[in-house]
Scaffold this active site. Structure first.
Site, PDB file in Angstrom:
ATOM      1  N   ARG A   1       7.485  -0.113   2.106  1.00 31.75           N
ATOM      2  CA  ARG A   1       7.043  -0.965   3.066  1.00 31.75           C
ATOM      3  C   ARG A   1       5.770  -2.025   2.784  1.00 31.75           C
ATOM      4  O   ARG A   1       5.046  -1.333   2.149  1.00 31.75           O
ATOM      5  CB  ARG A   1       6.731  -0.610   4.885  1.00 31.75           C
ATOM      6  CG  ARG A   1       5.764   0.364   4.758  1.00 31.75           C
ATOM      7  CD  ARG A   1       5.941   1.276   5.941  1.00 31.75           C
ATOM      8  NE  ARG A   1       4.891   2.258   6.034  1.00 31.75           N
ATOM      9  CZ  ARG A   1       4.805   3.426   5.667  1.00 31.75           C
ATOM     10  NH1 ARG A   1       5.398   3.650   4.642  1.00 31.75           N
ATOM     11  NH2 ARG A   1       3.532   4.331   6.114  1.00 31.75           N
TER      12      ARG A   1
ATOM     13  N   ASP B   1     -12.581  -0.463  12.483  1.00 34.19           N
ATOM     14  CA  ASP B   1     -12.955  -0.439  10.875  1.00 34.19           C
ATOM     15  C   ASP B   1     -14.216  -0.900  10.665  1.00 34.19           C
ATOM     16  O   ASP B   1     -15.090  -1.512  11.465  1.00 34.19           O
ATOM     17  CB  ASP B   1     -11.900  -1.464  10.390  1.00 34.19           C
ATOM     18  CG  ASP B   1     -10.438  -0.998  10.163  1.00 34.19           C
ATOM     19  OD1 ASP B   1     -10.378   0.348  10.114  1.00 34.19           O
ATOM     20  OD2 ASP B   1      -9.732  -1.986  10.352  1.00 34.19           O
TER      21      ASP B   1
ATOM     22  N   ASP C   1      -7.957   4.337   9.522  1.00 35.68           N
ATOM     23  CA  ASP C   1      -7.585   3.667   8.464  1.00 35.68           C
ATOM     24  C   ASP C   1      -8.657   3.606   7.485  1.00 35.68           C
ATOM     25  O   ASP C   1      -9.921   3.331   7.658  1.00 35.68           O
ATOM     26  CB  ASP C   1      -7.381   1.990   8.972  1.00 35.68           C
ATOM     27  CG  ASP C   1      -6.222   1.420   7.855  1.00 35.68           C
ATOM     28  OD1 ASP C   1      -5.817   2.333   6.956  1.00 35.68           O
ATOM     29  OD2 ASP C   1      -5.588   0.478   8.433  1.00 35.68           O
TER      30      ASP C   1
ATOM     31  N   CYS D   1     -10.117 -12.104  18.071  1.00 34.85           N
ATOM     32  CA  CYS D   1     -10.830 -10.782  18.556  1.00 34.85           C
ATOM     33  C   CYS D   1     -11.956 -10.598  17.652  1.00 34.85           C
ATOM     34  O   CYS D   1     -12.060 -10.742  16.360  1.00 34.85           O
ATOM     35  CB  CYS D   1      -9.927  -9.593  18.240  1.00 34.85           C
ATOM     36  SG  CYS D   1      -8.345 -10.003  18.817  1.00 34.85           S
TER      37      CYS D   1
ATOM     38  N   ARG E   1      -9.571  -8.596   9.765  1.00 31.63           N
ATOM     39  CA  ARG E   1      -9.418  -9.472   8.590  1.00 31.63           C
ATOM     40  C   ARG E   1      -9.995 -10.628   8.665  1.00 31.63           C
ATOM     41  O   ARG E   1      -9.593 -11.802   8.382  1.00 31.63           O
ATOM     42  CB  ARG E   1      -7.749  -9.595   8.551  1.00 31.63           C
ATOM     43  CG  ARG E   1      -7.159  -9.189   7.423  1.00 31.63           C
ATOM     44  CD  ARG E   1      -5.568  -9.003   7.253  1.00 31.63           C
ATOM     45  NE  ARG E   1      -4.910  -7.722   7.461  1.00 31.63           N
ATOM     46  CZ  ARG E   1      -4.051  -7.259   8.426  1.00 31.63           C
ATOM     47  NH1 ARG E   1      -3.914  -8.268   9.124  1.00 31.63           N
ATOM     48  NH2 ARG E   1      -3.740  -6.325   8.372  1.00 31.63           N
TER      49      ARG E   1
ATOM     50  N   CYS F   1      -4.646 -17.562  14.589  1.00 29.90           N
ATOM     51  CA  CYS F   1      -4.412 -16.852  15.786  1.00 29.90           C
ATOM     52  C   CYS F   1      -4.701 -17.618  16.993  1.00 29.90           C
ATOM     53  O   CYS F   1      -5.253 -18.828  17.122  1.00 29.90           O
ATOM     54  CB  CYS F   1      -5.248 -15.642  15.749  1.00 29.90           C
ATOM     55  SG  CYS F   1      -5.046 -14.226  14.632  1.00 29.90           S
TER      56      CYS F   1
ATOM     57  N   ARG G   1       0.752  -1.218  -0.068  1.00 33.09           N
ATOM     58  CA  ARG G   1      -0.024   0.134   0.132  1.00 33.09           C
ATOM     59  C   ARG G   1       0.949   1.267  -0.041  1.00 33.09           C
ATOM     60  O   ARG G   1       0.484   2.385  -0.531  1.00 33.09           O
ATOM     61  CB  ARG G   1      -1.050  -0.061   1.262  1.00 33.09           C
ATOM     62  CG  ARG G   1      -1.551   1.158   1.465  1.00 33.09           C
ATOM     63  CD  ARG G   1      -2.763   1.413   0.412  1.00 33.09           C
ATOM     64  NE  ARG G   1      -3.387   2.885   0.599  1.00 33.09           N
ATOM     65  CZ  ARG G   1      -2.830   3.926   0.129  1.00 33.09           C
ATOM     66  NH1 ARG G   1      -1.676   4.018  -0.473  1.00 33.09           N
ATOM     67  NH2 ARG G   1      -3.599   4.935   0.083  1.00 33.09           N
ATOM     68  N   TYR G   2       1.977   1.355   0.845  1.00 28.23           N
ATOM     69  CA  TYR G   2       2.675   2.460   1.042  1.00 28.23           C
ATOM     70  C   TYR G   2       4.098   1.982   0.148  1.00 28.23           C
ATOM     71  O   TYR G   2       4.342   0.902  -0.128  1.00 28.23           O
ATOM     72  CB  TYR G   2       3.239   2.558   2.420  1.00 28.23           C
ATOM     73  CG  TYR G   2       1.867   2.750   3.289  1.00 28.23           C
ATOM     74  CD1 TYR G   2       1.393   3.854   3.397  1.00 28.23           C
ATOM     75  CD2 TYR G   2       1.538   1.607   3.922  1.00 28.23           C
ATOM     76  CE1 TYR G   2       0.135   4.187   4.082  1.00 28.23           C
ATOM     77  CE2 TYR G   2       0.388   1.877   4.658  1.00 28.23           C
ATOM     78  CZ  TYR G   2      -0.472   3.174   4.918  1.00 28.23           C
ATOM     79  OH  TYR G   2      -1.419   3.229   5.610  1.00 28.23           O
TER      80      TYR G   2
ATOM     81  N   LYS H   1      -3.643   4.420   6.591  1.00 23.57           N
ATOM     82  CA  LYS H   1      -3.893   5.204   7.922  1.00 23.57           C
ATOM     83  C   LYS H   1      -3.666   6.855   7.793  1.00 23.57           C
ATOM     84  O   LYS H   1      -2.686   7.446   7.192  1.00 23.57           O
ATOM     85  CB  LYS H   1      -2.629   4.685   8.645  1.00 23.57           C
ATOM     86  CG  LYS H   1      -2.727   3.213   8.756  1.00 23.57           C
ATOM     87  CD  LYS H   1      -1.613   2.666   9.844  1.00 23.57           C
ATOM     88  CE  LYS H   1      -1.644   1.335   9.973  1.00 23.57           C
ATOM     89  NZ  LYS H   1      -1.197   0.531   8.877  1.00 23.57           N
TER      90      LYS H   1
ATOM     91  N   CYS I   1     -12.203  -8.249  14.682  1.00 22.83           N
ATOM     92  CA  CYS I   1     -11.003  -8.671  13.569  1.00 22.83           C
ATOM     93  C   CYS I   1     -11.336  -7.914  12.458  1.00 22.83           C
ATOM     94  O   CYS I   1     -12.141  -8.053  11.608  1.00 22.83           O
ATOM     95  CB  CYS I   1     -10.806 -10.040  13.382  1.00 22.83           C
ATOM     96  SG  CYS I   1      -9.495 -10.472  12.290  1.00 22.83           S
TER      97      CYS I   1
HETATM   98  C1  LIG Z   1      -0.605  -0.451   8.709  1.00 24.39           C
HETATM   99  C2  LIG Z   1       0.254  -0.851   7.689  1.00 24.39           C
HETATM  100  C3  LIG Z   1       1.545  -0.837   7.335  1.00 24.39           C
HETATM  101  C4  LIG Z   1       2.559  -0.186   8.474  1.00 24.39           C
HETATM  102  O1  LIG Z   1       2.187   1.061   8.456  1.00 24.39           O
HETATM  103  P1  LIG Z   1       3.061   2.016   9.472  1.00 24.39           P
HETATM  104  O2  LIG Z   1       2.311   3.085   9.558  1.00 24.39           O
HETATM  105  O3  LIG Z   1       4.547   2.119   8.960  1.00 24.39           O
HETATM  106  O4  LIG Z   1       3.153   1.197  10.801  1.00 24.39           O
HETATM  107  C5  LIG Z   1       2.016  -0.971   6.113  1.00 24.39           C
HETATM  108  N1  LIG Z   1       1.226  -1.523   5.046  1.00 24.39           N
HETATM  109  C6  LIG Z   1      -0.065  -1.831   5.434  1.00 24.39           C
HETATM  110  C7  LIG Z   1      -1.076  -2.490   4.183  1.00 24.39           C
HETATM  111  C8  LIG Z   1      -0.649  -1.465   6.806  1.00 24.39           C
HETATM  112  O5  LIG Z   1      -2.073  -1.550   6.847  1.00 24.39           O
END
Ligand SMILES: *Cc1c(COP(=O)(O)O)cnc(C)c1O
Length: 443
Positions: free
Chosen positions: A119, A296, A333, A132, A137, A128, A115-116, A340, A135
Site C-alpha cells: 500500500r 509525532d 509511528d 491542526c 506534515r 486543508c 513504506r509498506y 506504525k 500537524c
Molecule cells: C499510515 C500509513 C499507511 C497506512 O497504514 P495502515 O496501517 O494500513 O492504515 C500507509 N503508508 C504510510 C506511509 C503510512 O504512514
C-alpha cells in the site's frame, strides 16, 4: 431513531443566512487567521497573540463552523488548543524533527510514500479546511503557493501502474476533500483504471472542519469508485455535532465505511474518560475508532506530547470496559521511518509448554490449556501458502517464522563481530549457520 447531537453557532454568525452558512465555499472564504479575525469571537490570550504575530508560523486558518464549537471563555478549550497557536509552538524540543517519519526518504516520486509492501500513501494536495497545530506534515502542508502539479500526479500514477504489489492507495495530504471536485474525480478515475489497485482510501478532516462539504453531489461522485474507505479525524467529543453526524450518515449511505484516527494530545484528550466518551459517540455515528496515535516528534508539536504510557493507560481503560469495536489500536509511528508500531497493555502473564496464563481487564487471572497434540498446518499442501508472495526485504519477523531467514541483524553487525576467525573452518562462512536438516519451507 434520529440521532441527537448538539449544534452551535458563534453569536457573531447569527445573522448569516442559512444558505451561506451551509455553503462550504462561504466557510472556506471566511476562515479566521489573525488576531483581528479572532477578536470578535474569542478573547485571545497573550500567548496566542504572541504566536499569531510571530514570523514563520505554520499556517493558521479555521472555518467559522469549527471556531463556533470553541467555548470562548475557556483558554484551555480542547478545540481551541487544536487550531489556535500558542507561544509554546515556536519553542524547539529534544527529539524534534522536520520529517519525523522520514516520509520524504520513502518517496519514489514527489508526494508518494511507499513504506509498506502492498500500500502507498499519496499526498494529493497541500491544502486543508483548517490547520491542526500538531500537524505531522507541517513541512509541506499549508503553503498557499506550493501544491502538487499535474506533472507530479502523472509521475505518481506512472509509479503505481508499474508497481503491481500496490493494492491499496491511501489519499491524504493536505486534505483530499478540499480539492476541486473535478480534479479529485479525475484522480480517482485514473486510479480505478489501474487493475491491481483493489481499494482506495481517503484520509480527511473535512467532515469535522466543514461538514457542509459532504454534499449529495460529492457522495454521488465518490460512490462510483468503490471499494472506497474513509478515515476521519476526531480528537474530542466536543467535535461531535449534529452537522458531523449528518455528514457521516451521508457518506455511510453512499456505502463508504468510516473509521476515525485520533491523536493523543496533552491537555486535550489525555484522559480515559474523555476517550471513552469519544469512542462511544463515534460508534453511535457508525464511525469505527481505528487508530489512536502517539503525537509525532514534529516541529511545533512539543507541548502536545504525552508519555507513551498515557496511551497504554487509555487502552487499559477501554478494552473490556466498552464495546470491543470501539477500541482503537494505539500506535507509535516510529521516528526515522520505521512505520506504525502498535503498543498495548500486556494480557499474557505467563506460559508453560501446555498452558498460558492470561488476565482480563478486571484483573481476573485465568489459564488456557493448550492442546498436547496439535497437527501443525502444512504449508506444503496449502494453496494459499504455496502462492504466497512476501515482499523481498520486507518479510520481517514473519519471514523468521516462515523460515525465509534465520535472523535479522543491525547494520554493521558482521563487521563488528568479525574478530578474524573462521578461516580454519571447512564450510564456507555463508553456509555455516544454516540449520542442518531443517531448511526453509520448500516451494
Ligand atoms: C499510515 C500509513 C499507511 C497506512 O497504514 P495502515 O496501517 O494500513 O492504515 C500507509 N503508508 C504510510 C506511509 C503510512 O504512514
Amino acid at each position: 431513531m434520529v440521532l441527537q447531537f448538539p449544534s452551535k453557532r458563534a453569536a457573531i454568525y447569527n445573522d448569516i443566512p442559512e444558505d451561506k452558512w451551509n455553503d462550504w465555499r462561504w466557510q472556506l472564504s471566511h476562515r479566521l487567521n489573525s488576531v483581528d479575525d479572532f477578536g470578535p469571537i474569542i478573547p485571545l490570550t497573550d500567548s496566542e497573540c504572541k504566536a499569531l504575530n510571530s514570523q514563520g508560523l505554520f499556517r493558521v486558518d479555521i472555518t467559522p463552523y469549527f471556531a463556533s464549537l470553541i467555548n470562548p471563555d475557556d483558554p484551555d478549550d480542547p478545540i481551541r488548543r487544536q487550531v489556535i497557536p500558542r507561544a509554546e509552538e515556536i519553542v524547539p524540543f529534544t527529539g524534534m524533527m522536520e520529517d519525523s517519519l522520514a516520509e520524504d526518504r520513502h518517496s519514489p516520486v514527489p508526494g508518494l510514500v511507499h513504506r509498506y509492501p502492498d500500500r502507498v500513501l499519496m499526498l494529493v494536495t497541500t491544502q486543508c479546511a483548517s490547520y491542526c497545530r500538531y500537524c505531522t506534515r507541517s513541512r509541506i502542508v499549508g503553503d498557499p503557493m506550493a501544491n502538487f502539479s499535474r506533472n507530479e500526479f502523472d509521475m505518481q500514477i506512472e509509479y503505481l501502474k508499474k508497481t503491481p504489489q500496490v493494492r491499496d492507495v491511501l489519499l491524504s495530504g493536505g486534505d483530499p476533500l478540499t480539492m476541486a471536485p473535478k480534479v479529485l474525480e479525475e484522480l480517482l478515475t485514473r486510479l480505478r483504471d489501474i487493475p491491481h489497485i483493489e481499494i482506495i482510501r481517503i484520509g480527511t478532516r473535512v467532515p469535522v472542519f466543514m461538514p457542509m462539504r459532504i454534499t449529495d453531489e460529492l457522495c454521488d461522485m465518490l460512490e462510483k469508485f468503490h471499494p472506497l474507505w474513509m478515515n476521519i479525524h476526531v480528537n474530542h467529543p466536543n467535535e461531535i455535532t449534529q452537522e458531523l453526524a449528518d455528514a457521516c450518515d451521508k457518506l455511510l449511505r453512499a456505502g463508504i465505511p468510516l473509521g476515525n484516527q485520533a491523536v493523543l494530545l496533552a491537555g486535550i484528550n489525555d484522559c480515559v474518560h474523555i476517550q471513552r466518551k469519544l469512542v462511544q459517540d463515534l460508534i453511535r455515528m457508525r464511525v469505527r475508532p481505528y487508530y489512536l496515535y502517539q503525537c509525532d516528534l514534529v516541529d511545533g508539536a512539543g507541548h502536545f506530547r504525552t508519555p507513551v504510557a498515557k496511551g497504554i493507560e487509555i487502552i487499559e481503560g477501554l478494552r473490556g470496559h466498552t464495546s470491543g469495536f470501539a477500541v482503537p489500536t494505539f500506535i507509535v509511528d516510529a521516528p526515522g521511518g520505521g512505520g506504525k508500531i502498535p503498543v498495548m497493555p500486556n494480557y499474557q502473564i505467563s506460559a508453560s509448554d501446555h498452558k498460558v496464563v492470561l488476565r482480563n481487564y478486571e484483573g481476573f487471572i485465568t489459564t488456557y490449556e493448550e492442546p498436547l497434540e496439535y497437527k501443525a498446518h502444512d504449508p506444503n499442501t496449502c494453496s494459499f501458502c504455496l502462492s504466497k508472495r512476501l515482499e523481498p526485504g520486507q518479510e520481517g519477523v514473519m519471514g523468521l517464522l516462515e523460515g525465509e531467514d534465520l535472523f535479522i541483524k543491525p547494520v554493521g553487525f558482521d563487521e563488528l563481530h568479525d574478530r578474524g576467525g573462521g578461516m580454519h573452518r571447512l564450510r564456507a562462512d555463508q553456509d555455516k549457520w544454516k540449520p542442518l536438516g531443517i531448511g526453509p519451507v520448500s516451494k
